[in-house]
Design a protein around this motif. Structure first.
Motif, PDB file in Angstrom:
ATOM      1  N   GLY A 135       0.885  -1.386   0.131  1.00  0.00           N
ATOM      2  CA  GLY A 135       0.093   0.046  -0.049  1.00  0.00           C
ATOM      3  C   GLY A 135       0.873   1.211  -0.051  1.00  0.00           C
ATOM      4  O   GLY A 135       0.187   2.351   0.263  1.00  0.00           O
ATOM      5  N   TYR A 178       1.599   3.076  -5.605  1.00  0.00           N
ATOM      6  CA  TYR A 178       0.112   3.014  -6.491  1.00  0.00           C
ATOM      7  C   TYR A 178       0.895   3.417  -8.046  1.00  0.00           C
ATOM      8  O   TYR A 178       1.860   4.021  -8.287  1.00  0.00           O
ATOM      9  CB  TYR A 178      -0.576   3.703  -5.765  1.00  0.00           C
ATOM     10  CG  TYR A 178      -1.355   3.425  -4.730  1.00  0.00           C
ATOM     11  CD1 TYR A 178      -2.341   2.676  -4.722  1.00  0.00           C
ATOM     12  CD2 TYR A 178      -0.777   3.989  -3.474  1.00  0.00           C
ATOM     13  CE1 TYR A 178      -3.040   2.195  -3.546  1.00  0.00           C
ATOM     14  CE2 TYR A 178      -1.307   3.525  -2.291  1.00  0.00           C
ATOM     15  CZ  TYR A 178      -2.532   2.615  -2.287  1.00  0.00           C
ATOM     16  OH  TYR A 178      -2.782   2.384  -1.060  1.00  0.00           O
ATOM     17  N   GLU A 238      -4.451  -4.340  -8.423  1.00  0.00           N
ATOM     18  CA  GLU A 238      -5.434  -4.388  -7.784  1.00  0.00           C
ATOM     19  C   GLU A 238      -5.982  -2.948  -8.138  1.00  0.00           C
ATOM     20  O   GLU A 238      -5.473  -1.981  -7.911  1.00  0.00           O
ATOM     21  CB  GLU A 238      -5.305  -4.427  -6.226  1.00  0.00           C
ATOM     22  CG  GLU A 238      -4.721  -5.750  -5.679  1.00  0.00           C
ATOM     23  CD  GLU A 238      -5.660  -6.875  -5.524  1.00  0.00           C
ATOM     24  OE1 GLU A 238      -6.762  -6.798  -5.986  1.00  0.00           O
ATOM     25  OE2 GLU A 238      -5.120  -8.103  -5.393  1.00  0.00           O
ATOM     26  N   VAL A 252      -7.876   0.220  -7.505  1.00  0.00           N
ATOM     27  CA  VAL A 252      -8.266   1.090  -6.128  1.00  0.00           C
ATOM     28  C   VAL A 252      -9.562   2.185  -6.541  1.00  0.00           C
ATOM     29  O   VAL A 252     -10.395   2.075  -5.885  1.00  0.00           O
ATOM     30  CB  VAL A 252      -7.280   1.860  -5.816  1.00  0.00           C
ATOM     31  CG1 VAL A 252      -7.492   2.598  -4.808  1.00  0.00           C
ATOM     32  CG2 VAL A 252      -5.974   0.741  -5.494  1.00  0.00           C
ATOM     33  N   ALA A 261      -2.984  -0.789  -7.482  1.00  0.00           N
ATOM     34  CA  ALA A 261      -2.004  -1.273  -6.469  1.00  0.00           C
ATOM     35  C   ALA A 261      -1.517  -2.445  -6.939  1.00  0.00           C
ATOM     36  O   ALA A 261      -2.278  -3.055  -7.687  1.00  0.00           O
ATOM     37  CB  ALA A 261      -2.560  -1.220  -4.931  1.00  0.00           C
ATOM     38  N   THR A 305      -2.235  -6.509  -2.803  1.00  0.00           N
ATOM     39  CA  THR A 305      -2.412  -5.388  -1.536  1.00  0.00           C
ATOM     40  C   THR A 305      -3.741  -5.484  -0.855  1.00  0.00           C
ATOM     41  O   THR A 305      -4.557  -5.807  -1.725  1.00  0.00           O
ATOM     42  CB  THR A 305      -2.206  -3.984  -2.253  1.00  0.00           C
ATOM     43  OG1 THR A 305      -1.165  -4.088  -3.173  1.00  0.00           O
ATOM     44  CG2 THR A 305      -2.189  -2.729  -1.219  1.00  0.00           C
ATOM     45  N   ALA A 342      -7.266  -5.322   0.832  1.00  0.00           N
ATOM     46  CA  ALA A 342      -8.504  -4.535   0.630  1.00  0.00           C
ATOM     47  C   ALA A 342      -8.606  -3.333   1.496  1.00  0.00           C
ATOM     48  O   ALA A 342      -9.066  -2.499   1.111  1.00  0.00           O
ATOM     49  CB  ALA A 342      -9.528  -5.203   0.433  1.00  0.00           C
ATOM     50  N   THR A 348      -6.236  -0.407   0.399  1.00  0.00           N
ATOM     51  CA  THR A 348      -6.596   0.272  -0.821  1.00  0.00           C
ATOM     52  C   THR A 348      -7.786   1.037  -0.435  1.00  0.00           C
ATOM     53  O   THR A 348      -8.153   1.940  -0.995  1.00  0.00           O
ATOM     54  CB  THR A 348      -6.772  -0.617  -1.987  1.00  0.00           C
ATOM     55  OG1 THR A 348      -7.837  -1.742  -1.676  1.00  0.00           O
ATOM     56  CG2 THR A 348      -5.520  -1.344  -2.397  1.00  0.00           C
ATOM     57  N   GLN A 349      -8.550   0.504   0.646  1.00  0.00           N
ATOM     58  CA  GLN A 349      -9.808   1.258   0.968  1.00  0.00           C
ATOM     59  C   GLN A 349      -9.630   2.656   1.352  1.00  0.00           C
ATOM     60  O   GLN A 349     -10.200   3.522   1.271  1.00  0.00           O
ATOM     61  CB  GLN A 349     -10.736   0.412   1.857  1.00  0.00           C
ATOM     62  CG  GLN A 349     -12.096   0.870   1.860  1.00  0.00           C
ATOM     63  CD  GLN A 349     -13.133   0.925   0.583  1.00  0.00           C
ATOM     64  OE1 GLN A 349     -12.775  -0.220  -0.055  1.00  0.00           O
ATOM     65  NE2 GLN A 349     -13.498   1.884   0.286  1.00  0.00           N
ATOM     66  N   MET A 406      -6.956   4.507   0.873  1.00  0.00           N
ATOM     67  CA  MET A 406      -6.784   5.277  -0.452  1.00  0.00           C
ATOM     68  C   MET A 406      -8.060   5.499  -1.403  1.00  0.00           C
ATOM     69  O   MET A 406      -7.966   6.815  -1.514  1.00  0.00           O
ATOM     70  CB  MET A 406      -5.776   4.326  -1.210  1.00  0.00           C
ATOM     71  CG  MET A 406      -5.024   5.233  -2.367  1.00  0.00           C
ATOM     72  SD  MET A 406      -4.331   6.737  -1.889  1.00  0.00           S
ATOM     73  CE  MET A 406      -3.096   7.075  -3.055  1.00  0.00           C
ATOM     74  N   ALA A 407      -8.828   4.677  -1.394  1.00  0.00           N
ATOM     75  CA  ALA A 407      -9.991   4.781  -2.279  1.00  0.00           C
ATOM     76  C   ALA A 407     -10.848   6.055  -1.534  1.00  0.00           C
ATOM     77  O   ALA A 407     -11.392   6.825  -2.066  1.00  0.00           O
ATOM     78  CB  ALA A 407     -10.717   3.860  -2.433  1.00  0.00           C
ATOM     79  N   THR A 462     -15.311   2.664  -7.375  1.00  0.00           N
ATOM     80  CA  THR A 462     -14.393   1.813  -6.631  1.00  0.00           C
ATOM     81  C   THR A 462     -15.044   0.424  -6.476  1.00  0.00           C
ATOM     82  O   THR A 462     -16.154   0.227  -6.892  1.00  0.00           O
ATOM     83  CB  THR A 462     -13.880   2.385  -5.286  1.00  0.00           C
ATOM     84  OG1 THR A 462     -13.001   1.662  -4.622  1.00  0.00           O
ATOM     85  CG2 THR A 462     -15.137   2.848  -4.243  1.00  0.00           C
TER      86      THR A 462
END
Lengths: 163, 318, 493
Positions: B86, B89, B113, B115, B251, B255, B257, B260-261, B263-264, B291
């Motif tokens: 993470g 990116y 993945e 994002v 990502a 990575t 979830a 990445t959440q 970041m999202a 997303t």
């Protein structure tokens, strides 16, 4: 140190070897490029394709490298200079450099590798490694180049250095 | 003061103001842009990163790293090989999928993945103002009647090459004369100099170059663009092709979830700010945030279309 | 054209401050081997978010101007082209430095840079719209013919027999071949070697060829060259006499640089190469070129600085970036909610005027700053070799890594260092290599685009008037030396 590392051969002789070596090298590269380019497909939207330019250039290189096998582009070296030249020193630095780059390639940290490399080169070029003054210069320089430059690149210019 | 120290101080300040609840993120995050600085996607992510910093949506500095070259594969490969923790990116779009479909890269969607989708911009077919045809359908009709007479400026193997096939295939097959030119500004030069008949531009590029005497033949989208309502869609002209470029954040594969959440969420919040809205309005972009499963589905759909087109024209991509 | 509008933004102290700051930073970064203008500008991009639009753009323009001139310093002192554009400055600048005239070389370089910058600035302010309009209409046929014209100059740059120069040019062309082909983007001749897929980088190749080869030469000669001499500080300004004596060269080189800068995608390196070759071909003693000819330094520096101003012309007027740095500048405009192009003149005239004014100001700042420091800078040359040689090598390594973030570029650099040393030792000139290396991708891309345009026909090369004119000049350049030689021999009889 100076006594053990005398010039190994005549400067002019080595120049001749380099000339023929380069010519062979150019011919070889031209051949490799020509064969590699011949295997490429033709163009999709135009007649030339990706292979035409490399093939033409390879032919030009081969053609122009031929005279290099037999002719000297420059007047011969004056042998008067030869005894002074330090091709041994150049060779030694090259080996050292190759080692250094090899270490960097395998992702050894830039700082110690550069420190060692710069220090050894500096001592080598100082002509007399037994003098304390030369050690001071070498270590100071190596610190600046190894650690200072690393700091400049990574922390100011955000460029990743090996390591 | 060095940049990092400056950013570090900013992060420290942010951390005091916003005590982190979860463990992530703890160190600076790098977003790799696989193109050189100054392009459309680069400017977008830099603006987004600035808003995220200013609003302290992430507690760590966000660094943008341009790794351009080799059609974007140098940068994407770097992220693919990065740790899936993470902190790295990738910002990419259509080009990531098309590089795989055309064989430039030996990896594609499966290496990352998704994002978030942060923006979309659709392509416009344009010609010079005095060009004899006013619609894309009319130009294609003429090209059908006389094959290899109407030329288009493209970038071989890149987005506009594939989207041109999408349009011509949707029409039912036209033999256009393709001329290699390059990116948006280069395509404009070829069009402007009268060296080609047609060229595609993003909405923002078109709006910028239009005053130099361009007219739009069709927008490759399902609906008209609210910013440029006078431009008819290709669909209206009977060419059912949609060619839009969406910017996605990826990502490395694996990575987690929940990472990445974070970041999202930060991106989603940033897109709601007035600053981002103003930027989107100026740059004529559509803030098309997606997303999770929606994003996954959207990218898969895009990938399928690209693969299909690339397969159909495999003989032109050898 | 009202000159006052360009001066108004310059009356703002903040603007002046940022132009000066940007220029000085650019000079420093350009003068440090391994760092270049593109890096500095990319790095500063996030910082400009927090600045006023005018301030941020003028600062970046200052960096652009400063970096090109800063790069000339290392080119002269150590034969390290700080930016690719200063490689031509090494041809005569470095020999001058070795003859103990480093301060004189720097003075000429600065004076020429100033003139080049000012000439381009005049065009930028007065004619940017019509010129860029014309330039944008040149198509692939015209580009190919233009490049052919420049390639003919291969035969004239560098000493030694003709075939040696041509061999060098052909080798440069060969080195440009691996990687993604410039037209269809197909990977070729990479032989599965990692790092070669992106092609051989311009900076690693140039640093290797010129700087590393020079270091190898110095090591071989380490016992032979004279001990560092203490030089008295001399005045590092071009005298009025220098300007008048070189007026034609200065003006011609500046015009060539401006013109080539305006053509998108050709670049500063080509600008200085062409003007250098023209200067050499028209000189009374062409054989002095490459051995420390003052005209060579002037031609190169006037031209490469002029290309910066030239490249700003299409960027501002129609939104077409002429170089990598211009593309980054374009991004900086967009970040601040502006897009260079026809609308910019209408929507943000104050920015346009500020860019133009700041470009001229940056040229003056660069000149003043470097002139004051040049005496000091020239002394760097006389550092003991045990400190200087390792430092140059390490900076070369760092520069090669930083160029593309690829360690394989370091190997490329040393390989070309050996090649460059070998070539010089046997008497093959390095200048034509650069021309071949830089121009071949442009030639290939434009020719193949041209053939796509004409469905495979070569005829338009001769039938399109501008293309035909370029080819005719190329033919003239090719025959001229023989004709002149013949005439001279006849006159002697």
């Amino acid at each position: 140190m100076r006594k053990t590392l005398r010039p190994v051969s005549s400067y002019t002789q080595v120049t001749g070897v380099i000339r023929v070596g380069l010519a062979c090298c150019f011919l070889g590269l031209a051949a490799v490029a020509f064969i590699g380019a011949a295997a490429l497909p033709g163009g999709i939207y135009e007649p030339l394709g990706p292979g035409a330019f490399p093939q033409a250039v390879a032919c030009a290189v081969a053609l122009l490298a031929l005279p290099l096998l037999f002719l000297r582009p420059a007047p011969p070296d004056t042998d008067a200079q030869a005894p002074d030249s330090r091709q041994d020193l150049a060779l030694f630095s090259l080996v050292l450099t190759a080692l250094y780059v090899l270490l960097l390639t395998f992702d050894l940290d830039f700082r110690p590798a550069t420190f060692a490399y710069a220090m050894m080169l500096s001592l080598l070029f100082s002509g007399d490694w037994r003098r304390g003054r030369n050690w001071v210069i070498a270590i100071g320089l190596a610190l600046v180049l190894g650690f200072g430059v690393h700091f400049l690149m990574t922390d100011v210019f955000v460029v990743d250095m090996p390591g | 003061m060095t940049i990092r120290a400056f950013l570090g101080a900013a992060a420290l300040f942010a951390a005091i103001a916003h005590p982190a609840s979860a463990d992530y993120p703890e160190e600076p995050i790098t977003v790799v842009v696989p193109f050189s600085a100054g392009g459309g996607s680069d400017v977008l992510i830099r603006t987004l990163a600035r808003v995220i910093q200013e609003k302290e949506l992430l507690d760590v500095p966000l660094t943008i790293l341009n790794v351009g070259g080799a059609g974007g594969t140098l940068g994407s490969r770097r992220v693919k090989e990065a740790d899936a923790d993470g902190y790295t990116y990738l910002l990419s779009h259509f080009a990531l999928l098309s590089a795989h479909a055309t064989g430039v890269a030996d990896y594609g969607l499966d290496a990352f993945e998704p994002v978030a989708q942060i923006s979309s911009t659709c392509l416009i077919y344009a010609a010079l103002e005095d060009y004899e045809h006013d619609t894309l359908a009319a130009a294609f009709d003429a090209a059908k009647a006389a094959p290899d007479t109407i030329s288009e400026a493209i970038n071989i193997g890149a987005v506009v090459h594939l989207t041109s096939w999408m349009a011509t295939d949707a029409y039912g097959g036209v033999d256009l004369r393709y001329v290699q030119s390059g990116g948006g500004a280069k395509r404009f030069e070829f069009l402007y100099g009268g060296h080609v008949d047609l060229a595609q531009f993003s909405v923002a590029e078109f709006a910028n170059f239009a005053p130099k005497g361009l007219k739009a033949l069709a927008l490759l989208d399902d609906q008209r663009n609210p910013n440029l309502p006078d431009i008819p869609t290709a669909k209206e002209q009977g060419i059912d092709a949609r060619a839009c470029v969406s910017d996605w954040v990826f990502a490395p594969k694996g990575t987690p979830a929940e990472v990445t959440q974070v970041m999202a969420d930060a991106i989603a919040t940033a897109l709601e700010t007035d600053e981002m809205k103003a930027f989107y309005a100026k740059d004529l972009r559509t803030p098309d945030f997606l997303t999770g499963a929606d994003l996954e589905a959207a990218i898969q759909a895009q990938d399928a279309i690209i693969r299909e087109v690339a397969e159909r024209h495999a003989d032109e991509l050898k | 054209m009202d000159l006052a509008v360009f001066l108004t933004p310059m009356l703002d102290l903040g603007t002046i401050f940022y132009v000066v700051l940007g220029t000085l930073l650019g000079v420093v970064v350009g003068a440090i081997p391994g760092l270049n203008g593109a890096m500095l500008i990319t790095l500063s991009l996030p910082l400009t978010f927090y600045m006023e639009p005018t301030h941020s753009i003028v600062m970046l323009v200052g960096m652009y101007v400063g970096a090109i001139s800063g790069g000339a310093i290392t080119a002269i002192l150590f034969r390290i082209p700080g930016t690719p554009a200063s490689v031509v400055t090494t041809f005569d600048g470095h020999p001058m430095a070795r003859q103990g005239k480093a301060d004189r070389a720097i003075a000429l370089c600065l004076g020429a840079s100033l003139v080049g910058g000012l000439v381009a600035g005049v065009f930028l302010i007065t004619l940017s719209a019509p010129i860029s309009d014309w330039a944008a209409r040149l198509g692939p046929f015209e580009y190919f013919s233009l490049v052919m014209m420049a390639m003919v100059l291969i035969t004239s740059v560098g000493s030694g027999p003709l075939w040696a120069g041509m061999l060098s040019g052909a080798l440069g062309m060969l080195a440009a071949m691996p990687g993604y082909d410039p037209s269809s983007g197909r990977l070729r001749l990479d032989f599965d070697i990692p790092g070669l897929d992106a092609g051989l980088g311009l900076l690693p190749v140039l640093i290797g060829l010129f700087a590393v080869s020079q270091v190898i030469g110095e090591i071989v000669d380490i016992d032979r060259t004279a001990k560092a001499e203490t030089i008295a500080y001399r005045r590092a300004f071009m005298r009025l006499r220098d300007y008048t004596a070189n007026a034609i060269n200065l003006l011609r080189s500046s015009l060539i640089g401006t013109f080539i800068g305006i053509l998108p995608g050709i670049g500063a390196t080509v600008g200085s190469l062409v003007s250098y070759s023209v200067a050499r071909n028209t000189a009374a003693e062409p054989e002095r070129f490459g051995k420390g000819a003052e005209q060579g330094v002037i031609a190169s520096e006037a031209a490469n600085n002029a290309t910066v101003g030239g490249a700003l012309i299409p960027l501002i007027a129609i939104g077409i970036p002429g170089s990598v740095i211009d593309a980054i500048l374009l991004g900086a405009f967009v970040i601040h909610g502006m897009r260079p192009g026809p609308l910019l003149f209408d929507n943000n005239p104050e920015i346009v005027h500020a860019v133009m004014g700041s470009y001229v100001l940056a040229c003056v700042v660069m000149f003043a700053a470097l002139s004051l420091a040049s005496g000091l800078i020239a002394r760097l040359m006389y550092l003991p070799r045990q400190a200087m040689l390792p430092a140059i090598l390490v900076f070369c390594v760092v520069g090669a890594i930083a160029a593309n973030n690829q360690i394989s570029d370091v190997w490329v650099m040393f390989a070309f260092g050996l090649l460059g040393y070998g070539m010089e030792r046997v008497g093959i000139p390095l200048g034509p290599f650069v021309i071949g290396f830089v121009l071949t991708p442009i030639a290939e891309e434009s020719l193949r685009s041209a053939l796509m345009m004409s469905a495979g026909s070569w005829a338009p090369l001769a039938t399109r008037p501008i293309s035909a004119a370029f080819l005719a000049i190329a033919a003239l350049l090719l025959i001229a030396p023989f004709v002149i030689g013949l005439l001279r021999r006849m006159r002697r009889k």
